[in-house]
Design an enzyme around this catalytic site. Structure first.
Site, PDB file in Angstrom:
ATOM      1  NE  ARG A   1      -4.016  -1.814   2.382  1.00  0.00           N
ATOM      2  CZ  ARG A   1      -5.083  -1.961   1.592  1.00  0.00           C
ATOM      3  NH1 ARG A   1      -5.296  -1.116   0.603  1.00  0.00           N
ATOM      4  NH2 ARG A   1      -5.933  -2.956   1.800  1.00  0.00           N
TER       5      ARG A   1
ATOM      6  CG  ASP B   1     -13.366  -3.355  -0.232  1.00  0.00           C
ATOM      7  OD1 ASP B   1     -13.650  -4.321   0.494  1.00  0.00           O
ATOM      8  OD2 ASP B   1     -12.422  -2.573   0.004  1.00  0.00           O
TER       9      ASP B   1
ATOM     10  CG  MET C   1     -12.185  -7.586   5.304  1.00  0.00           C
ATOM     11  SD  MET C   1     -10.746  -7.949   4.300  1.00  0.00           S
ATOM     12  CE  MET C   1      -9.478  -7.847   5.540  1.00  0.00           C
TER      13      MET C   1
ATOM     14  NE  ARG D   1     -19.506 -17.403  22.857  1.00  0.00           N
ATOM     15  CZ  ARG D   1     -20.123 -17.213  24.017  1.00  0.00           C
ATOM     16  NH1 ARG D   1     -20.745 -16.053  24.247  1.00  0.00           N
ATOM     17  NH2 ARG D   1     -20.144 -18.153  24.938  1.00  0.00           N
TER      18      ARG D   1
ATOM     19  CD  GLN E   1     -14.340 -11.261   5.005  1.00  0.00           C
ATOM     20  OE1 GLN E   1     -15.398 -10.776   4.668  1.00  0.00           O
ATOM     21  NE2 GLN E   1     -13.643 -10.779   6.017  1.00  0.00           N
TER      22      GLN E   1
HETATM   23  O1  F6P Z   1      -9.518  -2.989   0.171  1.00  0.00           O
HETATM   24  C1  F6P Z   1      -9.661  -4.306   0.492  1.00  0.00           C
HETATM   25  C2  F6P Z   1      -9.698  -4.504   1.993  1.00  0.00           C
HETATM   26  O2  F6P Z   1      -9.688  -5.900   2.247  1.00  0.00           O
HETATM   27  C3  F6P Z   1     -10.835  -3.857   2.731  1.00  0.00           C
HETATM   28  O3  F6P Z   1     -12.043  -4.557   2.650  1.00  0.00           O
HETATM   29  C4  F6P Z   1     -10.290  -3.801   4.112  1.00  0.00           C
HETATM   30  O4  F6P Z   1     -10.928  -2.797   4.864  1.00  0.00           O
HETATM   31  C5  F6P Z   1      -8.844  -3.498   3.891  1.00  0.00           C
HETATM   32  O5  F6P Z   1      -8.544  -3.962   2.593  1.00  0.00           O
HETATM   33  C6  F6P Z   1      -7.897  -4.133   4.862  1.00  0.00           C
HETATM   34  O6  F6P Z   1      -6.609  -3.645   4.590  1.00  0.00           O
HETATM   35  P1  F6P Z   1      -5.250  -4.335   5.025  1.00  0.00           P
HETATM   36  O7  F6P Z   1      -5.055  -5.551   4.214  1.00  0.00           O
HETATM   37  O8  F6P Z   1      -4.221  -3.293   4.732  1.00  0.00           O
HETATM   38  O9  F6P Z   1      -5.378  -4.660   6.475  1.00  0.00           O
END
Ligand code: F6P
Length: 358
Positions: free
Chosen positions: A75, A137, A179, A276, A284
């Protein structure tokens, strides 16, 4: 000789390798030996720091069903691209220089929203760029579908399915956190497919009193269990009314690791039923792409190769009305495809009694 660079950027997802393969095979089929493909390591980071290597045909074989990305990813926030940090690296200048060093005719970028902002920046800086929309997403503007989404939805649905049996046995309330920080497509899809009773999305702020009411009503009607599919970015009505600064401060002071745990705590103070939380998290994004994603990735990959062959640069390949079409990067960059709160999917869920907590 044609020289093409390829990178995958941002969070990974299923179907990245299938898409890389689609681009490469599409190019090799057309150019034969007259094309060189450079694999750039770990997304824009590799382009910034000059980490790339010449690939050969074999590198793209046997990867159709492979999860993750053979190129690695990272990223690199768009807002930092023009910032010079402590390492004194001028990221944009470096990316342009490495593009020139490789003597590229085109850079192929596979990524989500942030990635597309940088892809557009590079295109505006004069590089030839073609991109493919990936993410679990499904929030990339301009395409009806991104690859990765259906595979992740399958996993999240499977989690809800499995939770159903244990929730029934114990007569418990389960919160499954799906997610999606900013958009709720995945939660909506998995929630409907898995038969969740309550679905909470970032796009529809919830009222905890309403959620309590729904759960009590289910109990009164004799349902032993309830399942909530909650997006990791779901917001309460109070949070939605806050400024960005207030919201950040409120979340930072939260003693719970995520929305689901906080919700579970709030509900447990009002309901006697056991609660829970299940957080499948990066599960995912893992594993092999489902058949839908393998096909979509292949279609996107070969369409991207065609854009390169036709020198139709500055575009993202997109799915619209069943066809793969080019969409200008400048139209995609900076936009988010959120769930329209009055869409037919939401209406259909409401029609079968699903509550969105509003
Ligand atoms: O953009 C994809 C995603 O999996 C989102 O759904 C989630 O919020 C984010 O990336 C998690 O990011 P990372 O892998 O940097 O923890």
């Amino acid at each position: 000789m044609k020289r093409i660079g390829i990178l995958t950027s941002g969070g990974d997802c299923q179907g990245l390798n299938a898409a890389i393969r689609g681009v490469a095979k599409g190019l090799y089929e057309h150019y034969g030996k007259d094309v060189e493909i450079y694999g750039i390591q770990d997304g824009y980071r590799g382009l910034i720091h000059g980490e790339y290597k010449l690939m050969d045909r074999d590198n793209f074989s046997g990867i159709l069903t492979l999860g993750g990305t053979i190129l690695g990813t990272s990223r690199q926030p768009f807002k930092m691209m023009r910032q010079i940090e402590d390492d004194k690296v001028d990221k944009v200048r470096n990316m342009k220089e490495n593009y020139k060093k490789m003597k590229l005719d085109c850079l192929v970028v596979l990524g989500g929203n942030g990635t597309h902002k940088t892809a557009n920046l590079l295109s505006e800086e004069g590089l030839n760029v073609v991109s493919l929309p990936k993410t679990i997403d499904n929030d990339v503007w301009g395409t009806e579908m991104t690859f990765g989404f259906h595979s992740a939805a399958e996993i999240a649905t499977n989690v809800i399915d499995c939770i159903h049996t244990t929730a029934t046995s114990h007569g418990r309330i389960f919160i499954v956190e799906v997610m999606g920080h900013k958009v709720g497509w995945l939660t909506l899809q998995a929630g409907i497919a898995g038969g969740a009773d309550v679905i909470l999305l970032p796009e529809i702020p919830y009222d905890v009193n309403k959620v309590v009411k729904v759960l009590r009503r289910r109990n009164e009607r004799g349902s032993r269990f309830s399942i909530l599919a909650v997006a990791e970015g779901a917001l309460s009505k109070e949070e939605a009314a806050m400024s960005k600064k207030e919201f950040k401060a409120a979340r930072a002071s939260m003693e719970f690791p995520s929305i689901s745990y906080r919700l579970a705590h709030e509900l447990s103070e009002r309901l006697s039923q056991e609660i829970r939380v299940v957080v499948p998290g990066h599960f995912q994004r893992g594993g092999s792409p489902c058949p839908y994603d393998r096909v979509l990735s292949t279609r996107f990959g070969t369409a991207a190769a065609q854009l390169i062959i036709n020198k139709n640069y500055g575009n993202m390949v997109a799915l619209q009305n069943g066809e793969i079409v080019p969409v200008p990067l400048k139209e995609v960059a900076g936009k988010l495809k959120t769930v329209p709160t009055d869409c037919s999917l939401i209406r259909s869920a409401r029609d079968i009694g699903v509550s969105f907590g509003d």
